[in-house]
Write a protein that holds these residues in place. Structure first.
Motif, PDB file in Angstrom:
ATOM      1  N   THR A  33       4.137  -5.705   2.687  1.00 11.51           N
ATOM      2  CA  THR A  33       3.033  -6.745   2.012  1.00 11.51           C
ATOM      3  C   THR A  33       2.393  -6.191   0.542  1.00 11.51           C
ATOM      4  O   THR A  33       1.996  -5.201   0.818  1.00 11.51           O
ATOM      5  CB  THR A  33       2.151  -7.086   2.973  1.00 11.51           C
ATOM      6  N   PRO A  34       2.533  -6.711  -0.425  1.00 13.60           N
ATOM      7  CA  PRO A  34       1.750  -6.269  -1.489  1.00 13.60           C
ATOM      8  C   PRO A  34       0.440  -6.637  -1.583  1.00 13.60           C
ATOM      9  O   PRO A  34       0.160  -7.636  -1.121  1.00 13.60           O
ATOM     10  CB  PRO A  34       2.473  -6.927  -2.597  1.00 13.60           C
ATOM     11  N   ILE A  35      -0.526  -5.449  -1.760  1.00 12.51           N
ATOM     12  CA  ILE A  35      -1.736  -5.688  -1.966  1.00 12.51           C
ATOM     13  C   ILE A  35      -1.932  -5.742  -3.277  1.00 12.51           C
ATOM     14  O   ILE A  35      -2.269  -4.705  -4.148  1.00 12.51           O
ATOM     15  CB  ILE A  35      -2.478  -4.677  -1.228  1.00 12.51           C
ATOM     16  N   LEU A  36      -1.823  -7.041  -4.039  1.00 18.61           N
ATOM     17  CA  LEU A  36      -1.873  -6.671  -5.630  1.00 18.61           C
ATOM     18  C   LEU A  36      -3.338  -6.962  -5.980  1.00 18.61           C
ATOM     19  O   LEU A  36      -4.015  -7.856  -5.661  1.00 18.61           O
ATOM     20  CB  LEU A  36      -1.031  -8.178  -6.120  1.00 18.61           C
ATOM     21  N   CYS A  37      -3.821  -5.965  -7.012  1.00 19.18           N
ATOM     22  CA  CYS A  37      -5.020  -5.968  -7.631  1.00 19.18           C
ATOM     23  C   CYS A  37      -5.049  -6.453  -8.871  1.00 19.18           C
ATOM     24  O   CYS A  37      -4.206  -6.077  -9.732  1.00 19.18           O
ATOM     25  CB  CYS A  37      -5.535  -4.535  -7.396  1.00 19.18           C
TER      26      CYS A  37
ATOM     27  N   LEU B 246      -0.757 -10.628  -0.672  1.00 17.10           N
ATOM     28  CA  LEU B 246      -2.274 -10.355  -0.633  1.00 17.10           C
ATOM     29  C   LEU B 246      -2.906 -10.014  -2.230  1.00 17.10           C
ATOM     30  O   LEU B 246      -2.375  -9.200  -2.866  1.00 17.10           O
ATOM     31  CB  LEU B 246      -3.012  -9.319   0.195  1.00 17.10           C
ATOM     32  N   VAL B 247      -3.731 -11.035  -2.473  1.00 18.49           N
ATOM     33  CA  VAL B 247      -4.278 -10.802  -4.153  1.00 18.49           C
ATOM     34  C   VAL B 247      -5.754 -10.188  -3.794  1.00 18.49           C
ATOM     35  O   VAL B 247      -6.593 -10.857  -3.221  1.00 18.49           O
ATOM     36  CB  VAL B 247      -4.181 -12.036  -5.023  1.00 18.49           C
TER      37      VAL B 247
ATOM     38  N   LYS C 129      -3.947 -15.914  -0.137  1.00 18.51           N
ATOM     39  CA  LYS C 129      -4.912 -14.901   0.434  1.00 18.51           C
ATOM     40  C   LYS C 129      -5.800 -13.837  -0.417  1.00 18.51           C
ATOM     41  O   LYS C 129      -4.707 -12.984  -0.912  1.00 18.51           O
ATOM     42  CB  LYS C 129      -4.093 -14.337   1.435  1.00 18.51           C
ATOM     43  N   ILE C 130      -6.855 -14.119  -0.505  1.00 22.08           N
ATOM     44  CA  ILE C 130      -7.923 -13.329  -1.572  1.00 22.08           C
ATOM     45  C   ILE C 130      -8.586 -12.467  -0.958  1.00 22.08           C
ATOM     46  O   ILE C 130      -9.510 -12.834  -0.162  1.00 22.08           O
ATOM     47  CB  ILE C 130      -8.369 -14.277  -2.547  1.00 22.08           C
TER      48      ILE C 130
END
Ligand code: PGA
Length: 252
Positions: A123-127, A163-164, A206-207
């Motif tokens: 799951t990428p937790i993209l910032c 997830l962003v 999803k933020i």
């Protein structure tokens, strides 16, 4: 809050020894196991990842890598790959953190990392987030472009696995956090950007919020900004502070 919040503990380059990492992990695990309203993801320094994950048998804590290369292998001295991190039981990957972008990570690197993580079923937790605030509202343009570039290779059907985090560099490592109502506006804007590029799938994006989150400001952020969770730096390496943060989430 009905849904569990996701709390990502970004330990950054801490603690200094594995002995201390084990202690911090134990305290974090205990707090996470008591929490009924949060799921915890720990992002330790990569050098501690496998040792910590192999000792843990439970399911309440998951692991993330703080940064990794998109290629599976090759001549990249000093790098580790997402593939290697996955093999060490990192099921999440923080990608595009403001501190990495400040070190020269480009939107194109971020795009490749997101695609590679998804291909590995991580799951990428993209910032995303701007470096500075200006009066002209430039943050919206910056965030739109970062989202467009990072998600360019992601099919709409895969968006649910991303997830962003909105984490502007100016809010990281400070004394105060962002106004929750402003975060709410930003979340609406981010969803709109993704609906423009990916269609209706963007509505359920999803933020999370990141930047100086602690037990004093997390409750209002969850209630008023309608975020799904947090990326936490300093408060995640202080066992008491982290436990207090999870308790606040219980009552939000
Ligand atoms: P901070 O860091 O909570 O110490 O501001 C957050 C982050 O950079 O992930």
């Amino acid at each position: 809050m009905n849904m569990r919040a996701l709390v990502v503990a970004n330990w950054k380059m801490n603690p200094p020894t594995f002995r201390e990492a084990k202690k911090l992990f134990e305290a974090t695990r205990k707090a996470a196991e008591k929490a009924r309203k949060s799921n915890v993801v720990i992002a330790p320094p990569a050098v501690f990842l496998r040792e910590l994950s192999k000792r843990y048998r439970g399911s309440r804590v998951a692991f993330a890598v703080q940064n990794a290369h998109w290629e599976a292998g090759g001549a990249h001295t000093g790098e580790i790959s997402l593939r290697q991190a996955h093999d060490a039981r990192a099921h999440y990957a923080i990608i595009g953190h403001a501190e990495r972008r400040a070190e020269g990570e480009t939107d194109d690197d971020v795009r490749k990392k997101v695609a590679s993580a998804l291909a590995l079923k991580m799951t990428p937790i993209l910032c995303v987030g701007e470096k500075e605030r200006t009066d002209g509202g430039d943050q919206y343009g910056v965030v739109r472009e970062q989202l467009r570039a990072a998600l360019a290779d992601v099919a709409p059907a895969k968006l649910g696995g991303v997830l962003v985090v909105y984490e502007p560099l100016w809010s990281v490592g400070k004394d105060t956090t962002m106004d929750p109502r402003e975060m709410h506006q930003m979340a609406i804007f981010m969803r709109k950007c993704i609906v423009d590029t990916h269609g209706d799938a963007g509505r359920s994006l999803k933020i999370l919020y990141g930047g100086s989150v602690d037990e004093k400001n997390a409750g209002a952020m969850l209630r008023e900004a309608e975020v799904r969770g947090f990326l936490v730096g300093r408060a995640s390496i202080d066992a008491k502070g982290f436990s207090a943060l999870l308790k606040v989430i219980e009552n939000a």
